[in-house]
Write an enzyme that holds these catalytic residues in place. Structure first.
Site, mmCIF file in Angstrom:
data_model
loop_
_atom_site.group_PDB
_atom_site.id
_atom_site.type_symbol
_atom_site.label_atom_id
_atom_site.label_comp_id
_atom_site.label_asym_id
_atom_site.label_seq_id
_atom_site.Cartn_x
_atom_site.Cartn_y
_atom_site.Cartn_z
ATOM 1 N N CYS D 173 36.909 127.979 51.016
ATOM 2 C CA CYS D 173 36.506 129.208 50.327
ATOM 3 C C CYS D 173 34.982 129.287 50.289
ATOM 4 C CB CYS D 173 37.045 129.234 48.899
ATOM 5 S SG CYS D 173 38.816 129.001 48.788
ATOM 6 N N HIS D 177 31.907 131.911 50.352
ATOM 7 C CA HIS D 177 31.593 132.224 48.955
ATOM 8 C C HIS D 177 30.880 131.071 48.257
ATOM 9 C CE1 HIS D 177 33.832 135.984 49.012
ATOM 10 N NE2 HIS D 177 34.802 135.363 49.658
ATOM 11 N N ARG D 221 44.823 138.673 47.007
ATOM 12 C CA ARG D 221 43.479 138.277 47.441
ATOM 13 C C ARG D 221 43.483 136.852 48.003
ATOM 14 N NH1 ARG D 221 39.596 140.500 49.806
ATOM 15 N NH2 ARG D 221 40.407 138.900 51.168
ATOM 16 N N CYS D 225 42.731 135.949 51.930
ATOM 17 C CA CYS D 225 41.620 135.061 52.299
ATOM 18 C C CYS D 225 42.124 133.941 53.209
ATOM 19 C CB CYS D 225 40.937 134.488 51.058
ATOM 20 S SG CYS D 225 39.626 135.555 50.418
#
Lengths: 207, 104, 153, 264
Positions: D173, D177, D221, D225
């Site tokens: 992730c 991010h 979400r 992702c």
């Protein structure tokens, strides 16, 4: 080309200052294995995204273990092994920049929602600036505008550029850049076309 | 999906009644392709009518350029609590729907 | 009611045939008022001509509130208010859309010349608003830039 | 004839000189779209589903315990994910809704999860219900569970998952991010382990997504992702997805919930 910026110790420290929960703890081999086991339990294969994608190779394990900052000696050893495994084609590696631009623009490929097999998607603009005319570019990786104009298109530069796209981890072990050839997302011709996009003096990247 | 639910709120503002109405409608432009690559036919609301206590006060004509699930705000002069507001629509396929609310 | 419709039709420049159809089907009567010619026009000039607003004078009394830049053209909120006394109608045109006329509202006694609506924009464009008051047309524009075009959906 | 395919793909026609200014250039756009969002339509549909009798037991979800007692909606969403003793695990809203569908309505997991993510034409049950339940936490402080050992375990798993690199593209992730001030294409990338960025985000899910004209949830979400990370698919309501949601919600502790909202 420099290493793509990644989560450095400094960035982590800066992040810690803003809240109590955002520090990445060091993980052990056992903890990494536990996460993999949880992924194996909770995920299922879909389309081309098969479950073996959850398994870690030596590069991923080292980057997870050392927060993307492995000891120099380990990094060097693994990088060398990655480099040795790149099947460099012979002859010119500069392909068609027009096809390369299309590949760079497309984000398709390797997802469970994509058709199996190689698609025309390098996702390059997702992270890099390439042609200065294209405004929709990402900033996760460095700008590559003027890449060939600055570096020339010598055989060495062709080889380096090809290798960097095929397997970026051979040059910087924990870069965030995917190993596009190694992962089977792009084939040799497509990577050559991207080399063309980066090195061809006529390419929009070098205008 | 065409005539899905509508939702309306009419509230007394300063000197006017604020009417906000939501409509479920695909507002297809006739240009969009579905997952199989087929063009989705044109389907959109053409007429929107606002009535205050049974009398028409706004007549709207709209095109497929209005976004999916249309949201409109209108303002009515004066107004009092309990006034009845009715909003109705009619699309190019002859489907229609309406909703009513009392000014709060 | 019929007089009212006749007035709208005249103002909108619709065909008389539409009126007859409307009278035959009272439930769907207001369908007749949809100005096919104006909404089918492919240039702003043709659309303006079709709604009888070929000559519109610029006015600062038409207020358009909209974002300068829209992240996604599929939903672009536009709020229009006319401060011109006696405003009877407001038309919204997105000049670079394939069919520029997006909406037209007639306001009768009891309604303020105000509307807020979400529209689709295929690309960056001027948005033109035309208000009709006292038999004259007034206009104002605002440029909206669009990052991702939104006519496909 | 003018080009009719306007908007197919990314049609950029503007000079975005300082494209990455401190304040988003889209601030006005985001404010105005938020004011004019059709989220209430979904809340309405969710309310109907909440009260609708269905399943082999022909029961509604009205006595579903979302953590504040059977049938209590007020503040329930803001206090999730949390540990549920009757299930022996930490659950987020969607996972808990599934649990209630199975226990109260007698539905099988397979049947209830046949369509967990809807489309622009029709929202899924979970999406509509999420909008309805979340609205009842509007204005309340986000406070996911952290006291039970299982809650601590879930939070820690979420944190490890956030940084765990895997898959053919070696992504975690944090690959997208994990740093401040980055963007993918034209889209700003929030640093999701940083309260500064994650608080306003967690305060606004679920949301109406402008680009796809549909309501989206946190389970969606997480799923999407992982799709873009080129990973296999996580099961709906699995420990993995719940743990990631838990990690981010805990990081957002104290923020005032203000959804369902709108996203690009």
């Amino acid at each position: 080309m420099k290493r793509i910026p990644m989560l450095t110790a400094a960035a982590l420290l800066a992040a810690c200052a803003s809240g109590p929960t955002d520090e990445r703890p060091r993980v052990s081999d056992a903890e990494i294995d536990r996460v993999t086991a949880v992924l194996k339990r909770d995920f299922h294969a879909r389309g081309q995204a098969t479950m073996n994608r959850v398994d870690l190779d030596a590069v991923q394990r080292a980057c997870n273990l050392y927060n993307d900052n492995p000891p120099a000696e380990l990094a060097k050893r693994l990088e060398e092994a990655q480099l040795k495994a790149i099947p460099f084609p012979s002859g010119s590696l500069v392909g068609d920049w027009k096809r390369g631009e299309r590949i760079a623009q497309s984000g398709r490929g390797s997802m469970w929602s994509d058709k199996p097999g190689v698609q025309e998607g390098g996702s390059c603009y997702n992270c890099h600036q390439l042609s200065p005319k294209v405004e929709a570019y990402g900033t996760i990786g460095p700008s590559l505008a003027g890449y060939g104009k600055i570096r020339g298109a010598s055989p060495e530069m062709q080889k380096y550029t090809y290798g960097r796209i095929y397997n970026s981890k051979a040059y910087s072990l924990c870069t965030q850049m995917p190993r596009l050839g190694h992962a089977g997302t792009l084939n040799a011709q497509q990577i050559k076309d991207l080399v063309g996009l980066l090195l061809d003096p006529a390419s929009p990247v070098n205008q | 999906m065409a005539a899905g639910p509508m939702k309306m709120r009419a509230t007394l503002g300063s000197g006017y009644t604020d009417v906000r109405v939501l409509m479920s409608h695909p507002m297809e432009t006739g240009q969009r392709k579905d997952a199989s690559g087929k063009i989705v036919p044109l389907e959109f609301i053409q007429n929107v009518t606002v009535k205050l206590n049974g009398r028409t006060v706004i007549e709207g004509q709209i095109s497929q350029a209005v976004s999916r699930n249309p949201v409109f705000s209108f303002r009515l002069k004066g107004g009092a609590k309990g006034d009845r507001i009715e909003v109705s629509w009619l699309d190019n396929k002859g489907e229609t729907n309406k909703t009513e609310a009392a000014v709060a | 009611m019929i007089d009212r419709r006749r007035r709208i039709l005249k103002a909108a420049g619709a065909l008389a045939g539409g009126l007859a159809a409307g009278l035959l089907k009272p439930v769907l009567a207001f369908a007749a008022a949809w100005n096919k010619e104006a909404f089918g026009a492919k240039t702003p000039a043709d659309a303006l001509r079709s709604i009888g607003a070929a000559a519109a004078a610029p006015s600062k009394d038409i207020l358009i509130e909209a974002p300068q830049i829209a992240e996604n053209g599929a939903v672009v909120p536009i709020e229009v208010l006319s401060n011109i006394p006696g405003t009877k109608s407001i038309a919204v045109l997105i000049e670079k859309n394939p069919f520029p006329l997006a909406a037209r509202f007639d306001f009768m006694d009891g309604a303020l010349p105000f509307v807020k609506v979400n529209v689709k924009m295929g690309e960056s464009s001027d948005v033109r608003v035309v208000a009709e008051a006292g038999g004259k047309n007034f206009t104002a524009t605002k440029e909206i830039k669009v990052t991702i075009g939104g006519c496909g959906g | 004839m003018r080009k009719l395919t306007c908007g197919a793909g990314i049609a950029l026609a503007l000079a975005l000189a300082p494209a990455y200014a401190q304040k988003s250039i889209y601030a006005d756009y985001q404010r105005m779209t938020a004011e004019n969002a059709p989220t209430e339509l979904y809340e309405l549909a969710g309310e109907e589903l909440w009260k609708k009798k269905q399943g082999p037991k022909n029961a509604s979800l009205e006595s579903c315990d979302l953590g504040q007692g059977p049938g209590v909606l007020k503040g329930a969403y803001a206090a999730l994910p949390r540990y549920f003793a009757d299930a022996g695990r930490v659950m987020d809203l969607e996972t808990r809704l599934l649990h209630c569908m199975m226990t109260l309505q007698g539905r099988s997991r397979e049947e209830a999860t046949k369509r967990v993510f809807g489309n622009a034409d029709r929202a899924s049950e979970f999406e509509a219900l999420s909008a309805y339940v979340a609205r009842e936490s509007n204005g309340m402080k986000i406070a996911a569970g952290r006291s039970h050992p299982k809650e601590q375990e879930s939070y820690e798993l979420g944190r490890e998952l956030f940084y765990h690199r895997a898959g053919p593209w070696d992504f975690s992730c944090a690959s997208c991010h994990g740093e401040e001030g980055k963007r993918i294409r034209m889209s700003d990338l929030p640093k999701l382990d940083d309260p500064k960025y994650v608080r306003p985000l967690m305060a606004t899910w679920p949301a109406y997504r402008v680009s796809t004209s549909k309501i989206v949830t946190l389970q969606w979400r997480m799923n999407d992702c992982y799709r873009q990370m080129r990973m296999p698919e996580p099961a709906f309501g699995s420990d993995v997805t719940v743990a990631l949601i838990h990690f981010m919600t805990v990081t957002s502790e104290g923020e005032t919930y203000r959804g369902p909202a709108i996203k690009r």
